[in-house]
Design a protein around this motif. Structure first.
Motif, PDB file in Angstrom:
ATOM      1  N   THR A  86     -49.812  12.023-109.975  1.00 33.37           N
ATOM      2  CA  THR A  86     -49.804  10.920-109.033  1.00 33.37           C
ATOM      3  C   THR A  86     -50.400  11.395-107.724  1.00 33.37           C
ATOM      4  O   THR A  86     -50.110  12.509-107.272  1.00 33.37           O
ATOM      5  CB  THR A  86     -48.380  10.391-108.816  1.00 33.37           C
ATOM      6  N   ALA A  87     -51.250  10.565-107.116  1.00 31.37           N
ATOM      7  CA  ALA A  87     -51.889  10.897-105.842  1.00 31.37           C
ATOM      8  C   ALA A  87     -51.436   9.898-104.780  1.00 31.37           C
ATOM      9  O   ALA A  87     -51.529   8.688-104.974  1.00 31.37           O
ATOM     10  CB  ALA A  87     -53.411  10.874-105.986  1.00 31.37           C
ATOM     11  N   LEU A  88     -50.956  10.421-103.657  1.00 33.59           N
ATOM     12  CA  LEU A  88     -50.493   9.609-102.539  1.00 33.59           C
ATOM     13  C   LEU A  88     -51.457   9.789-101.372  1.00 33.59           C
ATOM     14  O   LEU A  88     -51.825  10.916-101.037  1.00 33.59           O
ATOM     15  CB  LEU A  88     -49.083  10.030-102.104  1.00 33.59           C
ATOM     16  N   PHE A  89     -51.860   8.694-100.735  1.00 36.41           N
ATOM     17  CA  PHE A  89     -52.794   8.776 -99.616  1.00 36.41           C
ATOM     18  C   PHE A  89     -52.094   8.375 -98.326  1.00 36.41           C
ATOM     19  O   PHE A  89     -51.464   7.320 -98.256  1.00 36.41           O
ATOM     20  CB  PHE A  89     -54.006   7.874 -99.853  1.00 36.41           C
ATOM     21  N   ALA A  90     -52.220   9.225 -97.307  1.00 36.52           N
ATOM     22  CA  ALA A  90     -51.654   8.951 -95.983  1.00 36.52           C
ATOM     23  C   ALA A  90     -52.770   8.465 -95.066  1.00 36.52           C
ATOM     24  O   ALA A  90     -53.620   9.258 -94.649  1.00 36.52           O
ATOM     25  CB  ALA A  90     -51.005  10.205 -95.415  1.00 36.52           C
ATOM     26  N   ASP A  91     -52.764   7.180 -94.751  1.00 45.00           N
ATOM     27  CA  ASP A  91     -53.846   6.624 -93.946  1.00 45.00           C
ATOM     28  C   ASP A  91     -53.890   7.220 -92.547  1.00 45.00           C
ATOM     29  O   ASP A  91     -54.957   7.303 -91.927  1.00 45.00           O
ATOM     30  CB  ASP A  91     -53.691   5.107 -93.834  1.00 45.00           C
ATOM     31  N   GLY A  92     -52.753   7.631 -92.017  1.00 41.65           N
ATOM     32  CA  GLY A  92     -52.702   8.141 -90.652  1.00 41.65           C
ATOM     33  C   GLY A  92     -53.354   9.491 -90.463  1.00 41.65           C
ATOM     34  O   GLY A  92     -53.769   9.833 -89.344  1.00 41.65           O
TER      35      GLY A  92
END
Length: 391
Positions: free
Chosen positions: A123-129
């Protein structure tokens, strides 16, 4: 070679989610979860959000858990068939939907958590900040402790997305706070092996048959296969696809389609059928006068496109030709939302069953896609259903 940093780290066993849940400020899309999943000892569980709460329902559509939250939040399946990731100010908080469902204290840290994409066992999580990408083996989730993770830095913070393929290749978007231009591929050691900046406003991702990744652009689709990128042009000069729905058995990615750059509102009336194998890009029309939003697309048991129209019916389409197959009435006709976060009917499919939220009646319905029959409906829910995830 572009600078890239990949860090392997084990986070603390539990990070307390002390602050209230809040909105993430990003739209939604989906990708094929693929891979293996934990057996569902307690059957399929449906997670719903409403203003002020987070519900878990069993396969009979009865509420088995109701946790208080503040405001709008996002929910995404973690990929293991058991856990759901809930966006909170600290990042992605883990919800255990089985046995006695409960929000755990485990949080994957993220500054402005955005998209969560499960594929295979990862699973890949993206942090926009920050642009940070966090990847992990979702089979190691146990609800209390976080698994080991790898963190990859983007070149700049942006509203992005990432997907990790089974060979360890990480595909992650390129962009800044002002714009997005494409995708780069990093090998298992974090070294860049390919990139393309020929995908304006890249948004939406998925992996089709043969581990081929597809990304949506405002002028077509970007395909990654065997170490190289290739562009498939849309049939119109402006042809935006922002959300893609894929399966591991089909070479076709199904997406929403918009050929009018000046369009207003969130209702669309065309779907994109992008064949990554043949390079064919087909656009199918909804029935006259029928629209849908980004929440209303899915794939059926035979890989067909399934669309929930604002006429209240489920419409199915052949994934290759775009020919309409069936229409099944489910809910009353509805109007498009004023803002994308506003509650409006949403669709998720699990096997042969489509789950359709019904905000007007404060319910959710289960539909057998092989017969078109509504096989279950919930009692009135504690609030108006908004976001939905299946685990």
């Amino acid at each position: 070679m572009t600078n890239n940093t990949t860090l392997r780290a084990a986070w603390p066993a539990a990070l307390l989610g002390a602050a209230a849940l809040a909105l993430t400020g990003c739209s939604t899309d989906a990708a094929d979860a693929g891979g293996t999943s934990t057996p569902k000892a307690d059957g399929t569980r449906i997670t719903l959000t409403y203003d002020g709460g987070l519900l878990v329902l069993n396969q009979d559509l009865q509420v088995v858990a109701d946790d208080a939250i503040d405001g709008f939040t996002r929910v995404n399946p973690a990929g293991d068939g058991r856990h759901v990731l809930v966006t909170v100010p600290e990042g992605f908080r883990v919800l255990d939907t089985q046995a006695e469902p409960a929000l755990t204290d485990a949080v994957f840290p993220a500054d402005t958590g955005g998209h969560a994409v499960a594929h295979g066992d990862r699973t890949a999580l993206f942090a926009d900040g920050t642009g940070d990408v966090t990847t992990f083996d979702h089979s190691e989730l146990d609800g209390a402790d976080l698994p080991d993770v790898e963190t990859t830095k983007s070149e700049a913070a942006h509203h992005g997305v990432a997907i990790e393929l089974e060979d360890g290749t990480l595909l992650t978007t390129i962009g800044t706070e002002e714009s997005r231009s494409g995708v780069r591929a990093l090998d298992a050691d974090g070294e860049e092996i390919a990139r393309s900046e020929d995908c304006p406003d890249v948004h939406g991702e998925g992996a089709v048959k043969g581990e081929v990744a597809v990304f949506g652009c405002t002028d077509g689709a970007l395909v990654y296969d065997d170490g190289a990128f290739e562009k498939i042009d849309a049939p119109t000069e402006y042809g935006r696809t922002g959300n893609l729905f894929t399966t591991e058995d089909s070479s076709v990615a199904v997406g929403d389609y918009n050929d009018d750059p000046d369009s207003e509102g969130y209702l669309l009336d065309q779907i994109a059928l992008i064949d990554a194998d043949s390079g064919e890009y087909t656009v199918a029309d909804m029935p006259d006068g029928v629209g849908f939003t980004f929440r209303d697309l899915a794939r059926g048991p035979e890989d067909e496109a399934v669309v929930l129209g604002d006429d209240g019916a489920l419409h199915t389409f052949d994934e290759t030709t775009g020919k309409q197959l069936e229409s099944f009435p489910v809910v009353d006709a509805w109007e498009g939302p004023a803002e994308w976060q506003d509650a409006h009917p949403a669709l998720k499919v699990d096997g042969d069953v489509a789950y359709v939220t019904d905000p007007a009646e404060q319910k959710i319905h289960a539909v057998d896609l092989t017969t078109g029959k509504v096989i279950a409906s919930s009692d009135e829910l504690p609030g108006v259903p908004n976001e939905i995830a299946i685990a």
